[in-house]
Design a protein around this motif. Sequence first.
Motif, PDB file in Angstrom:
ATOM      1  N   GLY A  60      28.043  23.864 -23.689  1.00 59.98           N
ATOM      2  CA  GLY A  60      28.722  22.577 -23.657  1.00 59.98           C
ATOM      3  C   GLY A  60      29.780  22.470 -24.731  1.00 59.98           C
ATOM      4  O   GLY A  60      30.091  23.427 -25.438  1.00 59.98           O
ATOM      5  N   SER A  61      30.330  21.274 -24.875  1.00 60.93           N
ATOM      6  CA  SER A  61      31.346  21.024 -25.902  1.00 60.93           C
ATOM      7  C   SER A  61      31.267  19.576 -26.332  1.00 60.93           C
ATOM      8  O   SER A  61      30.884  18.698 -25.560  1.00 60.93           O
ATOM      9  CB  SER A  61      32.747  21.342 -25.362  1.00 60.93           C
ATOM     10  OG  SER A  61      33.056  20.523 -24.247  1.00 60.93           O
ATOM     11  N   HIS A  97      26.325  23.486 -37.766  1.00 59.27           N
ATOM     12  CA  HIS A  97      26.139  22.040 -37.599  1.00 59.27           C
ATOM     13  C   HIS A  97      25.285  21.494 -38.748  1.00 59.27           C
ATOM     14  O   HIS A  97      24.056  21.607 -38.742  1.00 59.27           O
ATOM     15  CB  HIS A  97      25.453  21.738 -36.266  1.00 59.27           C
ATOM     16  CG  HIS A  97      26.096  22.399 -35.082  1.00 59.27           C
ATOM     17  ND1 HIS A  97      27.437  22.220 -34.777  1.00 59.27           N
ATOM     18  CD2 HIS A  97      25.591  23.238 -34.138  1.00 59.27           C
ATOM     19  CE1 HIS A  97      27.726  22.910 -33.686  1.00 59.27           C
ATOM     20  NE2 HIS A  97      26.634  23.540 -33.287  1.00 59.27           N
ATOM     21  N   PRO A 101      27.464  18.002 -31.723  1.00 61.58           N
ATOM     22  CA  PRO A 101      26.224  18.757 -31.527  1.00 61.58           C
ATOM     23  C   PRO A 101      25.035  17.834 -31.233  1.00 61.58           C
ATOM     24  O   PRO A 101      24.830  16.831 -31.916  1.00 61.58           O
ATOM     25  CB  PRO A 101      26.047  19.493 -32.855  1.00 61.58           C
ATOM     26  CG  PRO A 101      26.805  18.679 -33.850  1.00 61.58           C
ATOM     27  CD  PRO A 101      27.962  18.089 -33.109  1.00 61.58           C
ATOM     28  N   ALA A 138      25.980  18.464 -21.209  1.00 65.22           N
ATOM     29  CA  ALA A 138      26.907  19.468 -21.745  1.00 65.22           C
ATOM     30  C   ALA A 138      28.358  19.091 -21.514  1.00 65.22           C
ATOM     31  O   ALA A 138      29.250  19.662 -22.158  1.00 65.22           O
ATOM     32  CB  ALA A 138      26.609  20.829 -21.116  1.00 65.22           C
ATOM     33  N   THR A 187      27.840  19.497 -27.408  1.00 65.05           N
ATOM     34  CA  THR A 187      27.428  20.882 -27.604  1.00 65.05           C
ATOM     35  C   THR A 187      25.918  20.880 -27.734  1.00 65.05           C
ATOM     36  O   THR A 187      25.363  20.392 -28.732  1.00 65.05           O
ATOM     37  CB  THR A 187      28.065  21.480 -28.866  1.00 65.05           C
ATOM     38  OG1 THR A 187      29.482  21.486 -28.718  1.00 65.05           O
ATOM     39  CG2 THR A 187      27.569  22.899 -29.102  1.00 65.05           C
ATOM     40  N   VAL A 207      22.593  27.725 -26.033  1.00 64.41           N
ATOM     41  CA  VAL A 207      23.672  26.910 -26.588  1.00 64.41           C
ATOM     42  C   VAL A 207      24.785  26.822 -25.561  1.00 64.41           C
ATOM     43  O   VAL A 207      25.227  27.839 -25.010  1.00 64.41           O
ATOM     44  CB  VAL A 207      24.219  27.520 -27.893  1.00 64.41           C
ATOM     45  CG1 VAL A 207      25.338  26.655 -28.453  1.00 64.41           C
ATOM     46  CG2 VAL A 207      23.100  27.702 -28.923  1.00 64.41           C
TER      47      VAL A 207
END
Length: 303
Positions: A30-31, A102, A34, A56, A60, A28
Amino acid sequence: MKSNLPDMFPGFDSVNVETASVRLFCRVGGSGPPLLLLHGYPQSHVIWHKIAPRLAERFTLVLPDLPGYGSSSVPPLSDDHAAYSKRAMAEAVTEMMQALGHSRFLLAGHDRGGRVAYRLALDRPEAVERLAVLDILPTSDYWDRMDRQFGLKIYHWMFLAQPAPFPEKLIAASPIRFLEHTLASWTGDKTLSGFSEEALAHNRDWFCQPDRVSATCEDYRAGATVDYQHDRADQEAGNRIHMPLLALWGEKGIANSVEDPLAIWRTWCPEAEGAALPCGHFLPEEAPDRTCQALLDFFTTRS
């Protein structure tokens, strides 16, 4: 898996998520919104390593190993192959995403992961905002079109779907040779040149484990039975995919064995869009820049 394997996703977290049916290992990082990326056969989440850094920056990313693959747990085999149905896998990854916070997400899948992805979109449409499928056609369409030419191209569908333990015993005689032949034979240039040595090291590691080879065969046994039945039931009931769908395939890939892959996808999702990329079956590794840009364009579009 070996502890000294190269880290293909620096800066990403390694997470194990327990679902009702299976423990899923995922990376998992990134930002942003999702984005769930699902790999196919005979690979793991590592297939995304070339395009993950760029994605990423905008999303996310959640990159799991499918049940039985990579570092996820191995569900038991059964006569009905239910644990390896794409419906069961789709439910497991949906539970995983909910556990990660998510409830609704963007979704892309390659190969077997693409089959999990479109099944998830059909079964749990409230969870999927947008869907991308890479170098596949729906399972029932492949089986219904199986003829001499198609059967030679995807012979593994019939071989791996044979009753246990026949295919796994044959593969066990030389698993790395089988793995590398399979990978090379599905590329555009019929070599391993599109795969990094680090990614191949990850693949070779888990593909030597007999229980995981058996799991991947069970995946195909499910494809020939329960997955086909689920697809046909949806078609007969008139069920369709209603979120935006992007189909990408390789000019020398498997899905391009039919005359018009997009026309087939439009029988499942009338508004589907799509295009061929200059590569074989493994779009994220053979054509990473084109694949990444196509996914960025699609997933950053708002309906």
